[in-house]
Motif scaffolding. Structure first.
Motif, PDB file in Angstrom:
ATOM      1  N   ASP A  18       0.828  -1.210   0.000  1.00 55.51           N
ATOM      2  CA  ASP A  18       0.000   0.000   0.000  1.00 55.51           C
ATOM      3  C   ASP A  18       0.862   1.259   0.000  1.00 55.51           C
ATOM      4  O   ASP A  18       0.579   2.219  -0.711  1.00 55.51           O
ATOM      5  N   GLY A  21       2.444   1.744  -3.346  1.00 54.45           N
ATOM      6  CA  GLY A  21       1.404   2.165  -4.273  1.00 54.45           C
ATOM      7  C   GLY A  21       1.124   3.656  -4.150  1.00 54.45           C
ATOM      8  O   GLY A  21       0.914   4.340  -5.147  1.00 54.45           O
ATOM      9  N   ARG A  22       1.142   4.164  -2.907  1.00 50.04           N
ATOM     10  CA  ARG A  22       0.932   5.602  -2.704  1.00 50.04           C
ATOM     11  C   ARG A  22       2.076   6.411  -3.315  1.00 50.04           C
ATOM     12  O   ARG A  22       1.855   7.480  -3.879  1.00 50.04           O
ATOM     13  N   VAL A  24       3.895   5.481  -5.935  1.00 48.81           N
ATOM     14  CA  VAL A  24       3.700   5.442  -7.391  1.00 48.81           C
ATOM     15  C   VAL A  24       2.615   6.439  -7.787  1.00 48.81           C
ATOM     16  O   VAL A  24       2.776   7.201  -8.743  1.00 48.81           O
ATOM     17  N   ASP A  25       1.508   6.453  -7.051  1.00 51.89           N
ATOM     18  CA  ASP A  25       0.447   7.431  -7.333  1.00 51.89           C
ATOM     19  C   ASP A  25       0.998   8.850  -7.253  1.00 51.89           C
ATOM     20  O   ASP A  25       0.709   9.688  -8.109  1.00 51.89           O
ATOM     21  N   LEU A  26       1.774   9.100  -6.235  1.00 48.81           N
ATOM     22  CA  LEU A  26       2.358  10.423  -6.037  1.00 48.81           C
ATOM     23  C   LEU A  26       3.206  10.819  -7.242  1.00 48.81           C
ATOM     24  O   LEU A  26       3.072  11.908  -7.780  1.00 48.81           O
ATOM     25  N   LEU A  28       3.259   9.419 -10.352  1.00 53.25           N
ATOM     26  CA  LEU A  28       2.533   9.442 -11.620  1.00 53.25           C
ATOM     27  C   LEU A  28       1.596  10.632 -11.716  1.00 53.25           C
ATOM     28  O   LEU A  28       1.285  11.086 -12.817  1.00 53.25           O
ATOM     29  N   ASP A  29       1.142  11.133 -10.586  1.00 49.76           N
ATOM     30  CA  ASP A  29       0.311  12.333 -10.591  1.00 49.76           C
ATOM     31  C   ASP A  29       1.156  13.591 -10.740  1.00 49.76           C
ATOM     32  O   ASP A  29       0.633  14.695 -10.757  1.00 49.76           O
ATOM     33  N   PHE A  41      -3.669  16.330  -1.949  1.00 48.00           N
ATOM     34  CA  PHE A  41      -3.468  14.885  -2.076  1.00 48.00           C
ATOM     35  C   PHE A  41      -2.164  14.467  -1.438  1.00 48.00           C
ATOM     36  O   PHE A  41      -2.098  13.534  -0.670  1.00 48.00           O
TER      37      PHE A  41
END
Length: 111
Positions: A18, A21-22, A24-26, A28-29, A41
């Motif tokens: 998890d 994943g956060r 990667v989200d950070l 990629l955003d 965010f």
């Protein structure tokens, strides 16, 4: 970085933790990695700087991979899987979908 292996239809799949994943989200955003200067965010994401650096390195390696053309039968296989999923849903719940020609879109465009 914790990666948990699992299996799927097409072979082995790697699952990120998890926290990774956060990260990667950070990334990629395209948000700043400093939570003190970031938007809402990112402020809600507590990530370790070492994790961010590791994920950045992995993503930079992935960018160097050659881009392959999709399989020529990709559309055909996708439609087959969608049709199979619809058939499975219809088998479980027959009559849930309206018959062809009964939707409002069909009545607006007569044949």
């Amino acid at each position: 970085m914790a990666i948990v292996p699992s299996t799927a239809d097409s072979g082995a799949v790697m699952k990120l933790s998890d926290e990774d994943g956060r990260v990667v989200d950070l990334l990629l955003d395209r948000q700043p990695t400093n939570p003190a200067t970031a938007g809402g965010f990112v402020k809600s994401v507590n990530v370790q700087p070492q994790r961010v650096q590791t994920i950045q390195q992995i993503l930079s390696v992935l960018k160097e991979l050659p881009v392959e053309d999709p399989s020529p039968d990709l559309a055909k296989r996708t439609i087959h899987r969608v049709d199979a999923a619809i058939a499975a849903l219809d088998a479980v719940n027959p009559g849930a979908r309206p018959p062809p020609g009964s939707s409002p879109e069909d009545s607006r465009h007569p044949a």
